[in-house]
Design a protein around this motif. Structure first.
Motif, short mmCIF file in Angstrom:
data_model
loop_
_atom_site.label_atom_id
_atom_site.label_comp_id
_atom_site.label_asym_id
_atom_site.label_seq_id
_atom_site.Cartn_x
_atom_site.Cartn_y
_atom_site.Cartn_z
N HIS A 16 42.65 1.68 -36.45
CA HIS A 16 43.87 1.61 -37.34
C HIS A 16 43.93 3.32 -37.37
O HIS A 16 43.78 4.12 -38.05
CB HIS A 16 43.95 1.60 -38.40
CG HIS A 16 46.00 1.60 -38.82
ND1 HIS A 16 46.65 1.10 -39.71
CD2 HIS A 16 46.77 2.77 -38.12
CE1 HIS A 16 47.79 1.37 -39.99
NE2 HIS A 16 47.73 2.48 -39.16
N HIS A 18 46.55 7.80 -35.71
CA HIS A 18 47.10 8.14 -35.32
C HIS A 18 46.50 9.70 -34.45
O HIS A 18 45.90 9.90 -35.50
CB HIS A 18 48.35 8.71 -36.22
CG HIS A 18 48.73 7.48 -37.19
ND1 HIS A 18 50.19 6.12 -35.87
CD2 HIS A 18 48.49 5.68 -37.99
CE1 HIS A 18 50.26 5.15 -36.75
NE2 HIS A 18 49.19 4.87 -37.96
N HIS A 48 53.04 4.32 -34.21
CA HIS A 48 54.28 3.88 -33.60
C HIS A 48 54.80 4.27 -32.55
O HIS A 48 54.85 5.12 -32.65
CB HIS A 48 54.44 4.76 -35.12
CG HIS A 48 53.87 5.44 -36.22
ND1 HIS A 48 53.96 4.51 -37.43
CD2 HIS A 48 53.35 6.66 -36.90
CE1 HIS A 48 53.19 5.14 -38.57
NE2 HIS A 48 53.24 6.36 -37.77
N GLU A 67 51.18 0.48 -33.84
CA GLU A 67 51.29 0.15 -35.20
C GLU A 67 53.03 0.18 -35.35
O GLU A 67 53.53 1.05 -34.78
CB GLU A 67 51.48 1.20 -35.76
CG GLU A 67 51.65 0.93 -37.66
CD GLU A 67 51.37 1.86 -38.40
OE1 GLU A 67 50.68 2.97 -38.62
OE2 GLU A 67 51.37 0.92 -39.72
N ASP A 177 43.61 4.70 -40.99
CA ASP A 177 44.99 5.27 -40.85
C ASP A 177 45.24 6.80 -40.40
O ASP A 177 46.32 6.97 -40.73
CB ASP A 177 46.30 4.86 -42.38
CG ASP A 177 47.38 4.33 -41.32
OD1 ASP A 177 47.71 4.81 -40.10
OD2 ASP A 177 48.13 4.05 -41.96
N HIS A 179 45.73 10.41 -39.95
CA HIS A 179 47.09 11.11 -39.64
C HIS A 179 46.60 13.21 -39.77
O HIS A 179 46.64 13.36 -38.69
CB HIS A 179 48.25 11.37 -40.53
CG HIS A 179 49.17 9.25 -40.28
ND1 HIS A 179 48.17 8.75 -40.88
CD2 HIS A 179 50.15 9.74 -39.65
CE1 HIS A 179 49.56 7.28 -40.35
NE2 HIS A 179 50.44 8.54 -39.76
#
Ligand SMILES: [Zn+2]
Ligand SMILES: [Zn+2]
Length: 292
Positions: A16, A18, A48, A67, A177, A179
């Motif tokens: 996961h 980004h 995303h 995602e 996740d 970012h």
């Protein structure tokens, strides 16, 4: 990658992540370099609504990922679902009538693996998760669902234990996740047992559940139908979780313990083990259902 006592290979991966393709602050090449430098073997860009492709970059295996999300209010349910390893872009049309089940079905139709992302951050309700079919795994810990990037809702183990106690034992992954790349990256991952580092071997191991979630500690779990034995890197605690809210023998205490075991009683319906090291870092093995 590390070799265990039996000479088996365990690869390190984050499922996961980004990048600048969606709302991440680093480019895909920069993110790959960041994870490669931290000793990761595989990684998925899960921007995303932007499916990524598989490739091998300087020894780092990139898995296809994306995602998807649905819902904006806790009353109706907010679901973020990660797709890993899809053979073609998932056929998902973003609309107000989209349901989490639509997303799960589309991921499987594309031969992907579906992970429920950050259920604690999303305030997912156990009763609603239980209605879903085809959740292949869930994040038990999500790095960025924590201060200073969010409130402290990184740990989803209470929700997942409730779901397991109600009959749905979900395999557990830990993910970054990432970012911002200000400290959340390269901290939560899975160790996955496979003979080779390639798309087919890693996806096969993922779908068969040959992995555990970690922030650093290593562990191996043996379950013979009556006793769960854990072997681990030196730990402060090994904790066994079940549906029972209290068990006198739940915690094995260190310092420096490298093994522990637990024999569940007749009223216990699922069992999982968690390792906590001296720095407070954890590793989580997925729950097993008991038929005692
Ligand atoms: Zn999300
Ligand atoms: Zn995300």
């Amino acid at each position: 990658m590390y070799l265990d006592d039996y000479g088996r290979k365990w690869f390190k991966g984050n499922l996961h992540t980004h990048t600048t393709v969606s709302d991440g602050s680093r480019s895909p090449d920069e993110v790959a370099a960041t994870y490669r430098a931290a000793g990761f073997d595989f990684l998925a860009f899960t921007d995303h609504w932007n499916p990524s492709k598989t490739s091998m970059q300087d020894g780092l295996l990139l898995l296809p990922g994306c995602e998807y999300d649905v819902g904006t209010s806790v009353v109706d349910g907010i679901y973020h679902i990660i797709s890993i390893g899809a053979q073609h872009p998932e056929k998902i049309i973003r609309s107000s009538s989209l349901t989490p089940q639509n997303i799960l079905d589309a991921i499987h139709e594309a031969s992907g693996y579906a992970i429920l992302a950050h259920p604690s951050w999303s305030l997912n309700q156990p009763a609603e998760i239980l209605k879903l079919h085809g959740v292949d795994a869930s994040e038990v810990f999500n790095s960025v669902s924590n201060v200073p990037w969010n409130g402290c809702r990184a740990d989803s183990s209470v929700i997942l234990d409730t779901v397991a106690a109600l009959g749905m034992p979900l395999p557990m992954v830990a993910s970054d996740d990432s970012h911002f790349y200000t400290g959340e990256e390269c901290t939560n991952f899975i160790w996955l047992q496979a003979d080779e580092l390639n798309f087919d071997a890693i996806m096969d191991a993922l779908k068969k559940g040959r992995f555990y979630a970690s922030q650093g500690p290593k562990m191996a779990v043996e379950w013979d139908g009556s006793t769960m034995k854990v072997h681990c890197s030196p730990a402060k605690y090994v904790v066994f979780y079940t549906n029972m809210v209290y068990s006198a023998k739940r915690v094995a205490k260190g310092p420096g313990i490298t093994q522990a075991e637990y024999q569940p009683g007749a009223q216990e319906t699922f069992l999982r083990a968690e390792v906590i090291d001296e720095q407070g870092r954890k590793a989580w093995a997925s729950p097993v259902i008991l038929n005692l």
